[in-house]
Design a protein around this motif. Structure first.
Motif, short mmCIF file in Angstrom:
data_model
loop_
_atom_site.label_atom_id
_atom_site.label_comp_id
_atom_site.label_asym_id
_atom_site.label_seq_id
_atom_site.Cartn_x
_atom_site.Cartn_y
_atom_site.Cartn_z
N ALA A 184 0.83 -1.21 0.00
CA ALA A 184 0.00 0.00 0.00
C ALA A 184 0.86 1.26 0.00
CB ALA A 184 -0.93 -0.01 1.22
N LEU A 237 1.40 4.45 -2.65
CA LEU A 237 1.22 5.84 -2.20
C LEU A 237 2.45 6.68 -2.50
CD1 LEU A 237 -0.47 7.96 -0.66
CD2 LEU A 237 0.56 7.09 1.46
N HIS A 266 -9.59 11.06 0.22
CA HIS A 266 -8.80 10.20 1.10
C HIS A 266 -9.22 10.40 2.55
CE1 HIS A 266 -5.28 7.71 1.97
NE2 HIS A 266 -4.98 8.54 2.97
N SER A 300 -7.29 1.11 -6.54
CA SER A 300 -6.05 1.89 -6.60
C SER A 300 -5.18 1.45 -7.78
CB SER A 300 -5.27 1.72 -5.29
OG SER A 300 -4.11 2.49 -5.28
N GLN A 332 -7.36 4.36 -1.59
CA GLN A 332 -6.30 4.18 -0.61
C GLN A 332 -6.77 4.54 0.79
OE1 GLN A 332 -2.41 5.70 -1.75
NE2 GLN A 332 -2.82 5.29 -3.90
N ALA A 385 -0.33 -2.85 -6.41
CA ALA A 385 -1.71 -2.80 -5.89
C ALA A 385 -2.49 -4.05 -6.26
CB ALA A 385 -2.41 -1.55 -6.40
#
Length: 443
Positions: A259, A263, A296, A324, A351, A413
Motif C-alpha cells: 500500500a 502511495l 482520502h 487503486s 487508498q 496494488a
C-alpha cells in the motif's frame, strides 16, 4: 385544647420519623458513593477529552511541518539537477530511516514506559529536516534532510500508542480513525499551499514555514502530561519474538508494504512530476493535492466502516487495492490536469479505505503493554514500501519514463488485492480469531 390537639398531631408524625435501620444506611452510603464515582468519572472523561484535543493539535502541527514541502519535493530535487535515480534515492531514504528507527523507538518507549521524550524527538527532527533543506542547493543536502525527516516520522509509533491510551480498549478503532483523519487534514492543508508558496516566494518558503511550525509544536508539547502507564514489568527481549511472529501482524504489515509502495510512487512521489510534464504550473499542484487528499480523508473517516458493513474487511481491502491499481495505471495516459485530478480522486478514496483497516488490525491481537513494539514493527515493515517503491520507480522512470514507475505501482496494488483474498479471514471463518478471543488477547 387547641394546643393539646396540635401537640398530639406532632407526636403522631413523630412516630413516622423513625431512625433508619442499618440496611437503609448502607444503601444510602452506596448511592452516595455511586454519585461520587459518576462525578469523578465525568471529570476524568472531561480531562481526557481536553487531552485528546490538545494532542490532536500537536499531531496536526507535526504532520503539517513534515508534509508542507512534499508536493514540490521531487520537482525541487529535479530542479537541483538530479536524475530520476537520485530523485528516487531522496524519496526512498525517508522510508529507509523508518526501517532502521521505528522498531527501536517502539521498543525503547515500551522499555522505559515513557511516551513524551519520543514525542519531542519527532518534532525536533521534523524542524531539523526543514533547516537542512535550507543548508544548500545541492541534491546531497536534500538527501540528508529527507533522511532526518524519516527519523521524525519514526516517532509516529509513539504518537499512535499515546493517543490510543486516551481511549478505552474497545474504542481503539475510533481512536485510530480520529488520528488518521487529523493526519490527513494536516497533510491536505500543508500540501495545498506548498505549490502556491513556491510559485510566489521561491523554493525555500515551504522549508521555512515547516521549521517554524515544528518549533511552535515543540513548545506546545512541553506542556503535554506523561501518561500514567499500567504498572508492568518492562517488555523483555525474549517477548519480541512472540510479538513479531503474530500471524495477523505479519500479514497486514506486508500488505501495508504494498500500500505504501503505491502511495509513495503516486501522490507522494511522481504524480506531481507527471502534472508538470503535461503543462501544469507549480501553483496548480494544490488542486492535484486537493483531488487526492479530500476523498482520502472522507474514506479514512467513514469509508472503511461503511464498506466494512457491506463487504467485510477482506472485501473492503480487495476493493481498495484493486481500485487503486486501476487509477494508478491510468495516470500516465491522462492528457490534461483535470483528467489527472480525476484519477487522484479515485486513488485517494481507494487508498483511504485501506490504511485504517490495516492499522487497526496490526494491534488487534497484541497485549496493550506490547503494542508500541507491535506498532513499531508494523511501521518499520511498511516503511520498506515507502523506501523501495519510489527508489525502484525512480530506476524504472530513468529507463522507461514516468510510465514505468506508475506501472510498477499498479502491479503492486493488484498483488495486494490478491493477497488480501488469500490472507484476510472474516470472524467465524476457519483460521480466524473470533471477536471474543481477540478481546481476551487485548487484556
Amino acid at each position: 385544647m387547641g394546643g393539646r390537639y396540635a401537640l398530639l398531631k406532632r407526636l403522631k408524625r413523630g412516630r413516622q420519623w423513625r431512625v433508619p435501620n442499618k440496611a437503609e444506611q448502607v444503601m444510602k452510603v452506596a448511592a452516595a458513593k455511586r454519585i461520587e464515582d459518576e462525578i469523578q468519572s465525568a471529570e476524568v472523561s472531561g480531562n481526557k477529552g481536553g487531552s485528546r484535543f490538545f494532542f490532536l493539535v500537536i499531531v496536526f502541527m507535526f504532520w503539517f511541518s513534515s508534509y508542507i514541502y512534499v508536493p514540490v519535493l521531487s520537482p525541487y530535487v529535479e530542479h537541483l539537477g538530479a536524475s530520476y535515480v537520485m530523485v528516487g534515492a531522496v524519496l526512498g531514504v525517508y522510508g529507509l530511516m523508518q526501517i532502521l528507527f521505528r522498531l527501536p523507538i517502539g521498543i525503547g518507549s515500551d522499555y522505559l514506559n515513557r511516551r513524551r521524550p519520543f514525542i519531542y524527538l519527532g518534532l525536533i527532527a521534523s524542524g531539523a529536516s526543514c533547516l537542512l533543506f535550507l543548508a544548500g542547493a545541492h541534491p546531497g543536502w536534500a538527501l540528508a534532510a529527507r533522511a532526518v525527516s524519516g527519523i521524525a516520522a519514526s516517532a509516529w509509533v509513539v504518537y499512535s500508542v499515546m493517543f490510543a491510551g486516551y481511549f478505552p480498549k474497545e474504542e481503539a478503532g475510533k481512536a485510530m480513525g480520529m488520528l488518521q483523519f487529523t493526519t490527513v487534514i494536516a497533510q491536505l492543508t500543508s500540501m495545498m499551499i506548498s505549490g502556491y508558496m513556491v510559485d510566489h516566494w521561491g523554493w525555500n518558503t515551504p522549508f521555512i514555514i515547516g521549521g517554524i511550525v515544528a518549533a511552535a509544536a515543540l513548545l506546545l508539547a512541553l506542556r503535554l502530561p506523561e501518561q500514567n502507564q499500567e504498572k508492568r514489568n518492562a517488555i523483555q527481549i525474549k517477548d519480541l519474538a512472540g510479538v513479531v511472529k503474530e500471524p495477523l501482524l505479519v500479514k497486514v504489515s506486508l500488505l501495508s508494504v504494498l500500500a505504501h509502495c503505491v502511495l509513495f510512487i503516486t501522490m507522494f512521489g511522481y504524480t506531481p512530476n507527471q502534472a508538470l510534464d503535461i503543462g501544469a504550473s507549480k501553483e496548480s499542484l494544490g488542486w492535484l493535492t486537493l483531488a487526492f487528499m479530500l476523498p482520502h480523508a472522507i474514506a479514512t473517516l467513514y469509508g472503511s466502516r461503511l464498506f466494512g458493513k457491506w463487504l467485510g474487511d477482506r472485501g473492503t481491502l480487495m476493493l481498495g487495492f484493486a481500485g487503486s491499481a486501476v487509477f494508478t495505471l491510468l495516470i500516465p495516459s491522462m492528457p490534461t490536469l483535470a483528467a489527472l485530478c480525476a484519477t487522484q480522486v479515485g486513488n485517494g478514496f481507494m487508498q483511504g479505505l485501506i490504511f485504517p483497516l490495516l492499522l487497526g488490525k496490526s494491534v488487534s491481537g497484541v497485549a496493550p503493554f506490547k503494542r508500541a513494539t507491535a506498532m513499531g514493527f508494523y511501521q518499520a515493515v511498511y516503511a520498506i514500501g515507502m523506501s523501495g517503491g519510489p527508489f525502484v520507480a525512480g530506476w524504472m522512470s530513468a529507463a522507461y519514463g514516468l510510465t514505468g514507475g506508475f506501472w510498477l505501482g499498479g502491479i503492486a496494488a493488484l498483488l495486494a488485492a490478491v493477497l488480501s483474498w488469500v490472507w484476510i479471514r472474516e470472524a467465524g471463518e476457519p483460521g480466524s480469531k473470533g471477536r471474543k478471543e481477540q478481546r481476551m488477547l487485548s487484556r
